[in-house]
Write a protein that holds these residues in place. Structure first.
Motif, PDB file in Angstrom:
ATOM      1  N   THR A   2      71.682  50.400 -71.229  1.00  0.00           N
ATOM      2  CA  THR A   2      71.065  51.279 -72.217  1.00  0.00           C
ATOM      3  C   THR A   2      69.641  51.507 -72.306  1.00  0.00           C
ATOM      4  N   VAL A   3      68.970  50.404 -72.097  1.00  0.00           N
ATOM      5  CA  VAL A   3      67.524  50.281 -72.365  1.00  0.00           C
ATOM      6  C   VAL A   3      67.081  50.853 -70.899  1.00  0.00           C
ATOM      7  N   GLN A   4      67.421  50.495 -69.873  1.00  0.00           N
ATOM      8  CA  GLN A   4      67.127  50.997 -68.416  1.00  0.00           C
ATOM      9  C   GLN A   4      67.189  52.528 -68.609  1.00  0.00           C
ATOM     10  N   ALA A   5      68.268  53.143 -68.904  1.00  0.00           N
ATOM     11  CA  ALA A   5      68.529  54.601 -69.059  1.00  0.00           C
ATOM     12  C   ALA A   5      67.563  55.261 -70.055  1.00  0.00           C
ATOM     13  N   ALA A   6      67.194  54.630 -71.115  1.00  0.00           N
ATOM     14  CA  ALA A   6      66.289  55.095 -72.192  1.00  0.00           C
ATOM     15  C   ALA A   6      65.017  55.186 -72.101  1.00  0.00           C
ATOM     16  N   LEU A   7      64.237  54.261 -71.109  1.00  0.00           N
ATOM     17  CA  LEU A   7      62.884  54.193 -70.956  1.00  0.00           C
ATOM     18  C   LEU A   7      62.405  55.293 -70.327  1.00  0.00           C
ATOM     19  N   PRO A   8      62.916  56.152 -69.478  1.00  0.00           N
ATOM     20  CA  PRO A   8      62.164  57.451 -69.064  1.00  0.00           C
ATOM     21  C   PRO A   8      61.962  58.415 -70.092  1.00  0.00           C
ATOM     22  N   HIS A   9      63.090  58.511 -70.822  1.00  0.00           N
ATOM     23  CA  HIS A   9      62.996  59.435 -71.937  1.00  0.00           C
ATOM     24  C   HIS A   9      61.692  59.240 -72.953  1.00  0.00           C
ATOM     25  N   LEU A  10      61.933  58.129 -73.113  1.00  0.00           N
ATOM     26  CA  LEU A  10      60.952  57.407 -74.318  1.00  0.00           C
ATOM     27  C   LEU A  10      59.395  57.588 -73.764  1.00  0.00           C
ATOM     28  N   GLU A  11      59.150  57.251 -72.614  1.00  0.00           N
ATOM     29  CA  GLU A  11      58.078  57.670 -72.068  1.00  0.00           C
ATOM     30  C   GLU A  11      57.613  58.990 -71.934  1.00  0.00           C
ATOM     31  N   ARG A  12      58.511  59.758 -71.545  1.00  0.00           N
ATOM     32  CA  ARG A  12      58.445  61.233 -71.597  1.00  0.00           C
ATOM     33  C   ARG A  12      57.922  61.894 -72.793  1.00  0.00           C
ATOM     34  N   GLY A  13      58.366  61.068 -73.982  1.00  0.00           N
ATOM     35  CA  GLY A  13      57.890  61.601 -75.220  1.00  0.00           C
ATOM     36  C   GLY A  13      56.560  60.958 -75.758  1.00  0.00           C
ATOM     37  N   GLY A  14      55.942  60.117 -74.966  1.00  0.00           N
ATOM     38  CA  GLY A  14      54.690  59.467 -75.235  1.00  0.00           C
ATOM     39  C   GLY A  14      55.150  58.135 -76.000  1.00  0.00           C
ATOM     40  N   GLY A  15      56.380  57.549 -75.923  1.00  0.00           N
ATOM     41  CA  GLY A  15      56.446  56.252 -76.649  1.00  0.00           C
ATOM     42  C   GLY A  15      57.794  56.266 -77.327  1.00  0.00           C
ATOM     43  N   GLY A  16      58.028  55.107 -78.164  1.00  0.00           N
ATOM     44  CA  GLY A  16      59.146  55.244 -79.076  1.00  0.00           C
ATOM     45  C   GLY A  16      59.755  53.665 -79.214  1.00  0.00           C
ATOM     46  N   THR A  17      60.833  53.510 -79.953  1.00  0.00           N
ATOM     47  CA  THR A  17      61.176  52.228 -80.243  1.00  0.00           C
ATOM     48  C   THR A  17      62.745  52.297 -79.465  1.00  0.00           C
ATOM     49  N   ILE A  18      62.729  50.864 -79.459  1.00  0.00           N
ATOM     50  CA  ILE A  18      64.260  50.438 -79.192  1.00  0.00           C
ATOM     51  C   ILE A  18      64.628  49.104 -79.881  1.00  0.00           C
ATOM     52  N   LEU A  19      65.898  49.153 -80.422  1.00  0.00           N
ATOM     53  CA  LEU A  19      66.304  48.133 -80.979  1.00  0.00           C
ATOM     54  C   LEU A  19      67.713  47.667 -80.675  1.00  0.00           C
ATOM     55  N   THR A  20      67.720  46.337 -80.260  1.00  0.00           N
ATOM     56  CA  THR A  20      68.990  45.747 -79.777  1.00  0.00           C
ATOM     57  C   THR A  20      69.455  44.977 -80.987  1.00  0.00           C
ATOM     58  N   LEU A  21      70.965  44.666 -80.781  1.00  0.00           N
ATOM     59  CA  LEU A  21      71.747  43.954 -81.926  1.00  0.00           C
ATOM     60  C   LEU A  21      72.257  42.574 -81.286  1.00  0.00           C
ATOM     61  N   SER A  22      71.830  41.690 -81.928  1.00  0.00           N
ATOM     62  CA  SER A  22      72.129  40.077 -81.621  1.00  0.00           C
ATOM     63  C   SER A  22      73.085  39.589 -82.912  1.00  0.00           C
ATOM     64  N   SER A  23      73.106  38.239 -83.231  1.00  0.00           N
ATOM     65  CA  SER A  23      74.101  37.832 -84.196  1.00  0.00           C
ATOM     66  C   SER A  23      73.322  36.712 -84.719  1.00  0.00           C
ATOM     67  N   ALA A  24      73.486  36.370 -86.152  1.00  0.00           N
ATOM     68  CA  ALA A  24      73.220  34.995 -86.568  1.00  0.00           C
ATOM     69  C   ALA A  24      73.917  33.746 -85.953  1.00  0.00           C
ATOM     70  N   MET A  25      74.991  34.150 -85.207  1.00  0.00           N
ATOM     71  CA  MET A  25      75.861  32.793 -84.499  1.00  0.00           C
ATOM     72  C   MET A  25      74.923  32.334 -83.523  1.00  0.00           C
TER      73      MET A  25
ATOM     74  N   VAL B   2      66.105  54.411 -79.756  1.00  0.00           N
ATOM     75  CA  VAL B   2      67.461  54.013 -79.198  1.00  0.00           C
ATOM     76  C   VAL B   2      67.809  52.841 -79.663  1.00  0.00           C
ATOM     77  N   VAL B   3      69.042  52.844 -80.342  1.00  0.00           N
ATOM     78  CA  VAL B   3      69.683  51.488 -80.582  1.00  0.00           C
ATOM     79  C   VAL B   3      70.808  50.796 -79.814  1.00  0.00           C
ATOM     80  N   ALA B   4      70.657  49.810 -79.235  1.00  0.00           N
ATOM     81  CA  ALA B   4      71.614  49.177 -78.245  1.00  0.00           C
ATOM     82  C   ALA B   4      72.514  48.309 -78.928  1.00  0.00           C
ATOM     83  N   ASN B   5      73.480  49.130 -79.650  1.00  0.00           N
ATOM     84  CA  ASN B   5      74.525  48.311 -80.670  1.00  0.00           C
ATOM     85  C   ASN B   5      75.687  48.038 -79.981  1.00  0.00           C
ATOM     86  N   ALA B   6      76.287  48.785 -79.185  1.00  0.00           N
ATOM     87  CA  ALA B   6      77.747  48.511 -78.782  1.00  0.00           C
ATOM     88  C   ALA B   6      78.108  47.081 -78.282  1.00  0.00           C
ATOM     89  N   GLY B   7      78.943  46.644 -78.831  1.00  0.00           N
ATOM     90  CA  GLY B   7      79.409  45.013 -78.486  1.00  0.00           C
ATOM     91  C   GLY B   7      80.779  44.873 -78.851  1.00  0.00           C
TER      92      GLY B   7
END
Length: 239
Positions: free
Chosen positions: A112-135, A78-83
């Motif tokens: 996004t993260v809260q909604a994703a977690l049950p699905h990731l756990e159901r599959g045995g794990g996974g990865t989440i990537l958030t987006l920040s900024s150098a600013m 899951v990539v939480a990119n919307a901004g």
């Protein structure tokens, strides 16, 4: 691998979605508008799907994750990119614009993260990537809402990494600098801003979307299995 990318129909999110597709993933792009998702469908067919989603609304993000799980049999990435950004000095920034940024950039990542977690756990794990900024570490006048929101995302990412470690879910944050797409495109097009920023870039230029995508693909891959709770800067050595 099965991925969900919010804000995946335009800007850097669209390039991240395509990078995952090129790496062999199935991708659902969630966004308020279709944007450039049609181009991805033409190129990658049934491996990519657009689903309307508004990250400000928890039910909308829940629907996005359910759609991805139903369509591809689960969710692994899951990539939480919307901004968004709303420029204005603290003195002049309207409360409405402040709330716009926070509801999308901070609340949206949380939803996004809260909604994703049950699905990731159901599959045995996974990865989440958030987006920040150098600013977040190189403050610019007039960007208080955006900078504050992205600093919150970085702290939230670290908290999630700690909380989810026992659930086999890694959480990292990608922090791009000035890129030729998305919000960085305005900097590249402004001669005054180029004159201010280019001497501070060790690379001597803006980054390409592919250079940020390369880092995103690495961070969600098994090659980064020992990388967790990190904010990874891809900024060309911005001083």
């Amino acid at each position: 691998m099965r991925a969900v990318v919010t804000g995946g129909t335009a800007g850097l999110g669209r390039y991240i979605a395509e990078g995952f597709l090129q790496a062999g993933a199935q991708v659902v792009c969630g966004a308020r508008g279709e944007g450039q998702s049609g181009e991805l469908v033409k190129r990658y067919g049934e491996f990519v799907h657009y689903h309307p989603a508004d990250v400000r609304e928890p039910a909308s993000v829940d629907g996005l994750m359910t759609e991805a799980a139903d369509r591809f049999g689960g969710v692994d990435i899951v990539v939480a990119n919307a901004g968004i950004t709303r420029n204005g000095t603290v003195r002049r920034l309207s409360p409405e614009h402040w709330r716009d940024v926070m509801s999308t950039n901070v609340d949206g990542v949380f939803h996004t993260v809260q909604a994703a977690l049950p699905h990731l756990e159901r599959g045995g794990g996974g990865t989440i990537l958030t987006l920040s900024s150098a600013m977040t570490g190189r403050i610019a006048p007039g960007a208080s809402a955006y900078v504050a929101s992205k600093a919150a995302v970085e702290a939230f990412t670290r908290c999630c990494a700690v909380e989810f470690a026992g659930r086999r879910v890694r959480v990292n944050c990608l922090s791009p600098g000035i890129l030729t797409v998305g919000m960085g495109a305005a900097v590249c097009a402004d001669e005054r801003l180029r004159a201010a920023y280019w001497p501070r870039l060790l690379a001597g230029r803006a980054g390409t979307p592919q250079e940020a995508v390369n880092a995103a693909v690495f961070l969600v891959s098994p090659a980064a299995s020992y990388v967790n709770g990190q904010v990874v800067q891809v900024d060309g050595g911005l001083l």
